[in-house]
Design an enzyme around this catalytic site. Structure first.
Site, mmCIF file in Angstrom:
data_model
loop_
_atom_site.group_PDB
_atom_site.id
_atom_site.type_symbol
_atom_site.label_atom_id
_atom_site.label_comp_id
_atom_site.label_asym_id
_atom_site.label_seq_id
_atom_site.Cartn_x
_atom_site.Cartn_y
_atom_site.Cartn_z
ATOM 1 N N CYS A 156 -18.107 51.469 -76.609
ATOM 2 C CA CYS A 156 -18.073 50.011 -76.773
ATOM 3 C C CYS A 156 -19.464 49.401 -76.786
ATOM 4 O O CYS A 156 -19.786 48.570 -77.645
ATOM 5 C CB CYS A 156 -17.201 49.373 -75.700
ATOM 6 S SG CYS A 156 -17.823 49.537 -73.996
ATOM 7 N N HIS A 208 -16.711 47.018 -70.117
ATOM 8 C CA HIS A 208 -16.323 46.961 -71.525
ATOM 9 C C HIS A 208 -16.912 45.721 -72.173
ATOM 10 O O HIS A 208 -17.119 44.692 -71.513
ATOM 11 C CB HIS A 208 -14.796 46.946 -71.650
ATOM 12 C CG HIS A 208 -14.300 47.184 -73.047
ATOM 13 N ND1 HIS A 208 -14.454 48.385 -73.699
ATOM 14 C CD2 HIS A 208 -13.656 46.367 -73.927
ATOM 15 C CE1 HIS A 208 -13.913 48.315 -74.902
ATOM 16 N NE2 HIS A 208 -13.445 47.098 -75.064
ATOM 17 N N HIS A 220 -13.778 45.707 -81.074
ATOM 18 C CA HIS A 220 -14.323 46.495 -79.967
ATOM 19 C C HIS A 220 -13.934 47.948 -80.145
ATOM 20 O O HIS A 220 -13.064 48.302 -80.946
ATOM 21 C CB HIS A 220 -13.810 45.952 -78.628
ATOM 22 C CG HIS A 220 -12.327 46.087 -78.430
ATOM 23 N ND1 HIS A 220 -11.765 46.613 -77.293
ATOM 24 C CD2 HIS A 220 -11.272 45.771 -79.239
ATOM 25 C CE1 HIS A 220 -10.454 46.610 -77.388
ATOM 26 N NE2 HIS A 220 -10.132 46.100 -78.555
#
Length: 255
Positions: A156, A208, A220
């Site tokens: 990510c 994240h 993402h």
């Protein structure tokens, strides 16, 4: 002081000096590093670009002089995948590789010569009108890879870092580090494409990050690079309807 440059398309950076050690990040072709320590087969290096440290297999690097070290970070490959020749043999190079010492159709790193049939870049530091979606769209369906930084496999924060690299904006490597950059945004409804959303785990640690497309959608890397729904609570998987990530904060790093 000794300097090295990545010779391969991607090269793992590992936690320890062993092939079976966890990959914590990657170097991309042309990325320069400073030597910190060495063993028989591995070098502990520090990336010039983001300061990240890890152990890299010695055969995937070559020593370069200080001039090359300081000057190979000005131009990037921009096509999702660029076909070139490496000492006369085919090679496929992902976007975001450094070719600042590109000269007359080739890049020479030590004794290795990379020839490009066509100019391998179209984004540059003076291009302020690049559509961010033009950069991020090719990453869709790229498989998730812990420590990955390329279109061959990415995590990510590697996805976000590489996209912003193409926009000539340097971000740190990890999500929690990236969260310290930029200005906070109070509400999701105030976001615009290119803003960043951060998500935390049960312990409150940011783990994240994703790129806002609009106030309802986010791109993402989770399983693969994908577009999902987002609301004030977090991410909702667009196919299963499952809530997968809890929203912690929103940031703007691009004007």
């Amino acid at each position: 002081m000794h300097f090295f440059c990545c010779l391969t398309t991607v090269a793992p950076l590992r936690k320890d000096a062993a092939h079976n050690s966890e990959m914590i990040s990657q170097l991309l072709l042309g990325e320069c590093v400073e030597l910190k320590e060495s063993t028989k087969d591995f070098l502990l290096v520090k990336s010039l670009y983001d300061g990240y440290e890890g152990w890299c297999q010695k055969s995937q690097l070559t020593e370069v002089d200080e001039h090359f070290y300081l000057n190979n970070h000005s131009i990037l490959t921009a096509e999702p995948i660029t076909q070139a020749l490496c000492n006369g043999k085919n090679i496929f190079i992902p976007s975001g590789c450094f070719i600042g010492c590109f000269n007359e159709g080739c890049l020479t790193i030590g004794k290795t010569v990379f020839n490009f049939p066509k100019t391998p870049f179209h984004f540059n530091n003076n291009n302020n009108d690049v559509d961010i979606f033009e950069i991020i769209q090719p990453y869709i369906n790229t498989p998730y890879l812990w420590g990955g930084k390329s279109i061959f496999g990415i995590d990510c924060s590697g996805f976000v870092q590489n996209v912003f690299k193409m926009l000539d904006f340097k971000l740190p490597r990890d999500a929690y580090q990236q969260a310290e950059v930029g200005e906070s945004i109070g509400f999701l409804q105030e976001t615009q494409i290119g803003d960043l959303a951060y998500f935390d785990n049960e312990q409150g640690r940011i783990t994240h990050v994703g790129i806002i497309l609009n106030n309802e959608n986010i791109m993402h890397a989770s399983g693969k690079v994908r577009i999902d729904k987002i609301d004030n609570m977090g991410i909702i998987h667009s196919e299963t309807g499952e809530r997968t990530h809890k929203l912690r904060l929103l940031k703007r790093v691009l004007s």
